[in-house]
Each structure stands twice: as structure tokens, then as C-alpha cells.
Scaffold this motif. Structure first.
Motif, PDB file in Angstrom:
ATOM      1  N   ASN A 111       4.077   5.708  -5.415  1.00  0.00           N
ATOM      2  CA  ASN A 111       4.435   5.605  -6.835  1.00  0.00           C
ATOM      3  C   ASN A 111       3.261   5.815  -7.794  1.00  0.00           C
ATOM      4  OD1 ASN A 111       7.326   5.020  -6.712  1.00  0.00           O
ATOM      5  ND2 ASN A 111       6.646   3.221  -5.558  1.00  0.00           N
ATOM      6  N   THR A 112       2.133   6.275  -7.277  1.00  0.00           N
ATOM      7  CA  THR A 112       0.984   6.608  -8.125  1.00  0.00           C
ATOM      8  C   THR A 112       0.763   8.112  -7.993  1.00  0.00           C
ATOM      9  OG1 THR A 112       0.047   4.423  -7.666  1.00  0.00           O
ATOM     10  CG2 THR A 112      -1.428   6.056  -8.654  1.00  0.00           C
ATOM     11  N   PRO A 113       1.192   8.891  -8.996  1.00  0.00           N
ATOM     12  CA  PRO A 113       1.191  10.352  -8.877  1.00  0.00           C
ATOM     13  C   PRO A 113      -0.126  10.974  -8.416  1.00  0.00           C
ATOM     14  CG  PRO A 113       2.324   9.684 -10.877  1.00  0.00           C
ATOM     15  CD  PRO A 113       1.724   8.435 -10.289  1.00  0.00           C
ATOM     16  N   GLU A 114      -1.255  10.487  -8.937  1.00  0.00           N
ATOM     17  CA  GLU A 114      -2.545  11.062  -8.549  1.00  0.00           C
ATOM     18  C   GLU A 114      -2.820  10.850  -7.056  1.00  0.00           C
ATOM     19  OE1 GLU A 114      -3.148   9.081 -12.670  1.00  0.00           O
ATOM     20  OE2 GLU A 114      -2.017   8.703 -10.851  1.00  0.00           O
ATOM     21  N   LEU A 115      -2.486   9.669  -6.560  1.00  0.00           N
ATOM     22  CA  LEU A 115      -2.725   9.359  -5.152  1.00  0.00           C
ATOM     23  C   LEU A 115      -1.783  10.163  -4.258  1.00  0.00           C
ATOM     24  CD1 LEU A 115      -3.187   5.482  -5.316  1.00  0.00           C
ATOM     25  CD2 LEU A 115      -4.958   7.246  -5.243  1.00  0.00           C
ATOM     26  N   LYS A 116      -0.518  10.210  -4.636  1.00  0.00           N
ATOM     27  CA  LYS A 116       0.471  10.959  -3.853  1.00  0.00           C
ATOM     28  C   LYS A 116       0.086  12.432  -3.784  1.00  0.00           C
ATOM     29  CE  LYS A 116       5.404  11.559  -3.100  1.00  0.00           C
ATOM     30  NZ  LYS A 116       5.094  12.192  -1.845  1.00  0.00           N
ATOM     31  N   GLU A 117      -0.383  12.982  -4.892  1.00  0.00           N
ATOM     32  CA  GLU A 117      -0.800  14.384  -4.936  1.00  0.00           C
ATOM     33  C   GLU A 117      -1.971  14.629  -3.981  1.00  0.00           C
ATOM     34  OE1 GLU A 117      -3.015  17.296  -8.103  1.00  0.00           O
ATOM     35  OE2 GLU A 117      -1.435  15.994  -8.907  1.00  0.00           O
ATOM     36  N   PHE A 163       0.837  -1.195   0.000  1.00  0.00           N
ATOM     37  CA  PHE A 163       0.000   0.000   0.000  1.00  0.00           C
ATOM     38  C   PHE A 163       0.875   1.250   0.000  1.00  0.00           C
ATOM     39  CE2 PHE A 163      -2.684   3.397   1.519  1.00  0.00           C
ATOM     40  CZ  PHE A 163      -3.854   3.172   0.825  1.00  0.00           C
ATOM     41  N   ASN A 164       1.847   1.286   0.882  1.00  0.00           N
ATOM     42  CA  ASN A 164       2.759   2.436   0.942  1.00  0.00           C
ATOM     43  C   ASN A 164       3.414   2.672  -0.407  1.00  0.00           C
ATOM     44  OD1 ASN A 164       4.547   4.451   2.370  1.00  0.00           O
ATOM     45  ND2 ASN A 164       6.060   2.980   1.667  1.00  0.00           N
ATOM     46  N   ASN A 165       3.936   1.632  -0.998  1.00  0.00           N
ATOM     47  CA  ASN A 165       4.626   1.740  -2.286  1.00  0.00           C
ATOM     48  C   ASN A 165       3.654   2.201  -3.383  1.00  0.00           C
ATOM     49  OD1 ASN A 165       7.201   1.265  -3.715  1.00  0.00           O
ATOM     50  ND2 ASN A 165       5.994  -0.250  -4.846  1.00  0.00           N
ATOM     51  N   PHE A 166       2.444   1.666  -3.353  1.00  0.00           N
ATOM     52  CA  PHE A 166       1.427   2.014  -4.344  1.00  0.00           C
ATOM     53  C   PHE A 166       1.105   3.510  -4.287  1.00  0.00           C
ATOM     54  CE2 PHE A 166      -3.188   2.157  -5.538  1.00  0.00           C
ATOM     55  CZ  PHE A 166      -3.034   1.814  -6.871  1.00  0.00           C
ATOM     56  N   VAL A 167       0.892   4.021  -3.082  1.00  0.00           N
ATOM     57  CA  VAL A 167       0.555   5.443  -2.929  1.00  0.00           C
ATOM     58  C   VAL A 167       1.739   6.316  -3.342  1.00  0.00           C
ATOM     59  CG1 VAL A 167      -0.023   7.254  -1.246  1.00  0.00           C
ATOM     60  CG2 VAL A 167      -1.202   5.044  -1.169  1.00  0.00           C
ATOM     61  N   LEU A 180     -10.073  -2.089  -0.534  1.00  0.00           N
ATOM     62  CA  LEU A 180      -9.278  -1.263  -1.446  1.00  0.00           C
ATOM     63  C   LEU A 180      -8.437  -2.103  -2.405  1.00  0.00           C
ATOM     64  CD1 LEU A 180      -7.964   1.348   1.168  1.00  0.00           C
ATOM     65  CD2 LEU A 180     -10.011   1.502  -0.270  1.00  0.00           C
ATOM     66  N   GLU A 181      -8.444  -3.411  -2.199  1.00  0.00           N
ATOM     67  CA  GLU A 181      -7.581  -4.305  -2.977  1.00  0.00           C
ATOM     68  C   GLU A 181      -8.159  -4.620  -4.347  1.00  0.00           C
ATOM     69  OE1 GLU A 181      -6.848  -7.817  -0.618  1.00  0.00           O
ATOM     70  OE2 GLU A 181      -6.042  -6.633   1.032  1.00  0.00           O
ATOM     71  N   GLU A 182      -7.220  -5.018  -5.205  1.00  0.00           N
ATOM     72  CA  GLU A 182      -7.564  -5.492  -6.535  1.00  0.00           C
ATOM     73  C   GLU A 182      -6.454  -6.448  -6.940  1.00  0.00           C
ATOM     74  OE1 GLU A 182      -9.496  -2.953  -9.791  1.00  0.00           O
ATOM     75  OE2 GLU A 182      -7.345  -2.909 -10.257  1.00  0.00           O
ATOM     76  N   GLY A 183      -6.782  -7.733  -7.057  1.00  0.00           N
ATOM     77  CA  GLY A 183      -5.765  -8.730  -7.392  1.00  0.00           C
ATOM     78  C   GLY A 183      -4.705  -8.806  -6.305  1.00  0.00           C
ATOM     79  N   LYS A 184      -3.444  -8.742  -6.681  1.00  0.00           N
ATOM     80  CA  LYS A 184      -2.326  -8.794  -5.727  1.00  0.00           C
ATOM     81  C   LYS A 184      -1.879  -7.395  -5.315  1.00  0.00           C
ATOM     82  CE  LYS A 184      -1.099 -13.279  -5.745  1.00  0.00           C
ATOM     83  NZ  LYS A 184      -1.510 -14.064  -4.617  1.00  0.00           N
ATOM     84  N   GLY A 185      -2.752  -6.419  -5.530  1.00  0.00           N
ATOM     85  CA  GLY A 185      -2.405  -5.044  -5.200  1.00  0.00           C
ATOM     86  C   GLY A 185      -3.646  -4.265  -4.809  1.00  0.00           C
ATOM     87  N   TYR A 186      -3.622  -2.985  -5.126  1.00  0.00           N
ATOM     88  CA  TYR A 186      -4.713  -2.088  -4.749  1.00  0.00           C
ATOM     89  C   TYR A 186      -5.310  -1.419  -5.984  1.00  0.00           C
ATOM     90  CZ  TYR A 186      -3.353  -2.742   0.075  1.00  0.00           C
ATOM     91  OH  TYR A 186      -3.088  -3.306   1.296  1.00  0.00           O
ATOM     92  N   SER A 187      -6.573  -1.047  -5.863  1.00  0.00           N
ATOM     93  CA  SER A 187      -7.294  -0.360  -6.936  1.00  0.00           C
ATOM     94  C   SER A 187      -7.061   1.136  -6.804  1.00  0.00           C
ATOM     95  CB  SER A 187      -8.787  -0.661  -6.821  1.00  0.00           C
ATOM     96  OG  SER A 187      -9.547   0.292  -7.527  1.00  0.00           O
ATOM     97  N   LYS A 188      -6.557   1.747  -7.856  1.00  0.00           N
ATOM     98  CA  LYS A 188      -6.314   3.188  -7.842  1.00  0.00           C
ATOM     99  C   LYS A 188      -7.619   3.941  -7.591  1.00  0.00           C
ATOM    100  CE  LYS A 188      -5.302   5.741 -11.546  1.00  0.00           C
ATOM    101  NZ  LYS A 188      -4.566   6.302 -12.686  1.00  0.00           N
ATOM    102  N   GLU A 189      -8.689   3.522  -8.212  1.00  0.00           N
ATOM    103  CA  GLU A 189      -9.976   4.199  -8.073  1.00  0.00           C
ATOM    104  C   GLU A 189     -10.503   4.104  -6.641  1.00  0.00           C
ATOM    105  OE1 GLU A 189      -9.278   1.962 -10.599  1.00  0.00           O
ATOM    106  OE2 GLU A 189      -8.952   3.534 -12.089  1.00  0.00           O
ATOM    107  N   LYS A 190     -10.435   2.912  -6.045  1.00  0.00           N
ATOM    108  CA  LYS A 190     -10.949   2.725  -4.686  1.00  0.00           C
ATOM    109  C   LYS A 190     -10.118   3.502  -3.666  1.00  0.00           C
ATOM    110  CE  LYS A 190     -12.781  -1.892  -5.613  1.00  0.00           C
ATOM    111  NZ  LYS A 190     -12.604  -3.331  -5.348  1.00  0.00           N
TER     112      LYS A 190
END
Length: 190
Positions: free
Chosen positions: A105-111, A99-103, A168-178
Motif C-alpha cells: 500500500n505504499t506506491p513508491e515501495l511497491k514500484e 510489513f506486507n501490507n505496508f509494501v 526497519l520499524e518506526e513506532g507500530k509500523g515501518y519507516s518508508k525511508e528505511k
């Protein structure tokens, strides 16, 4: 005589059950082969997760004084008009690290996070369970899945606790939309 009969029966029973069946049906032999394959698949999955975990950043600090850190964040949040997100978990938790890595490294979420929140990783591990800090926000006797999230307003008041991050998950990771929806929903109201 009765005791001797019982002992003989028990002895024969143990002997009978300890014997391998020589004429095992073909489908039973296949079942055993499938069990071995499953074990290998499980071992491979654990190995891959371990390799992934080793590569991910470790944001949790078991030595941190979480109570002091959060108190400082509340002071900063008041000045900046932001809410606080506490991500509860540990460096042992692959989903916490993902989750930490996803946020990050996902520009929209980090912003969204940077604009609306101060972010804190509250450690839970054998080295430091932070039970006193956790008890201020959640019932520590309740079973909680990691990571879970505590959202505080700028005054340090709990506005939301997401106890089940699997939504908030999707597959082996997280859903950007959720995740984006979660961050937007609990952002400070202007």
C-alpha cells in the motif's frame, strides 16, 4: 522433641505467611491497583492487535511447496534479471502482516519491489515450518525474529539476510525511508 519443634515451627511459618496483611500501607494498595490497570492495558493492546491482524491480508500459504516455488522463481528471475526477496514469517505474525501490507500500500515501495524483485512469502508455522528450505539459507538453530528477509540474486545465490527487521520499524509500523533504502541496497546491480 526436636522433630516436634521443627514441625511446630514449620506449621506456624506456613500459617503466618498465609495470612493477609490487614494494615497494608497505602502505597502497597496503589501498587495493586496499578497492576490491575496494566493487565487491562495489556489485554486491550492484545485485543487491538488481534483486530488489526484479522483485517490484514494473509500472504503466507502453509500448504505451498516452498522449495518448488522458489526454484520456479529462480528460473523467472534469470529471465527477468531480478533478485528475489523471501519474506520469512507466517500469518500468525502481526509484524509480518504489517510489513506486507505496508509494501503493498505504499506506491513508491511497491514500484521498487515490482521493478527489481520477485517476492515470496516463506511460511513458518506449526502446520509447516519449512525447515529444509530455511536450512538452505540460514542456520535454523539460530534464533531469528519474524519477519526476516533473505535476498537471492537471479541465480538463487544468497546475497543478504536481514535477520532483524526491527531496524526497519518506526513506532507500530515501518519507516518508508528505511524500507526503501533496504530495497535499493539489495536490488540487482546493472
Amino acid at each position: 522433641m526436636k522433630k516436634l519443634s521443627i514441625i511446630a515451627f514449620l506449621g506456624l511459618s506456613v500459617f503466618a505467611f498465609s495470612q493477609e496483611t490487614k494494615n497494608q500501607p497505602a502505597e502497597r494498595k496503589q501498587d495493586n491497583a496499578l497492576l490491575v490497570k496494566t493487565d487491562h492495558a495489556e489485554l486491550d493492546a492484545k485485543k487491538k492487535a488481534g483486530e488489526e491482524k484479522a483485517k490484514l491480508p494473509k500472504p503466507y500459504n502453509p500448504k505451498a511447496n516452498a522449495a518448488a516455488d522458489i526454484k520456479k522463481l529462480v528460473g523467472q528471475a534469470k529471465k527477468e534479471g531480478k533478485n528475489i526477496i523471501i519474506q520469512a514469517g507466517g500469518n500468525w505474525c502481526i509484524w509480518c502482516l504489517r510489513f506486507n501490507n505496508f509494501v503493498q500500500n505504499t506506491p513508491e515501495l511497491k514500484e521498487t519491489v515490482d521493478k527489481n524483485y520477485l517476492y515470496y512469502h516463506l511460511n513458518y508455522s506449526p502446520e509447516n515450518k519449512n525447515e529444509k528450505v530455511f536450512s538452505q539459507y540460514v542456520d535454523i538453530k539460530e534464533k531469528l525474529g519474524y519477519p526476516f528477509f533473505i535476498v537471492l540474486d537471479k541465480n538463487g545465490k544468497v546475497v543478504h539476510v536481514l535477520k532483524d527487521s526491527s531496524v526497519l520499524e518506526e513506532g507500530k509500523g515501518y519507516s518508508k525511508e528505511k524500507v526503501q533504502e533496504f530495497f535499493n541496497e539489495w536490488a540487482p546491480k546493472s
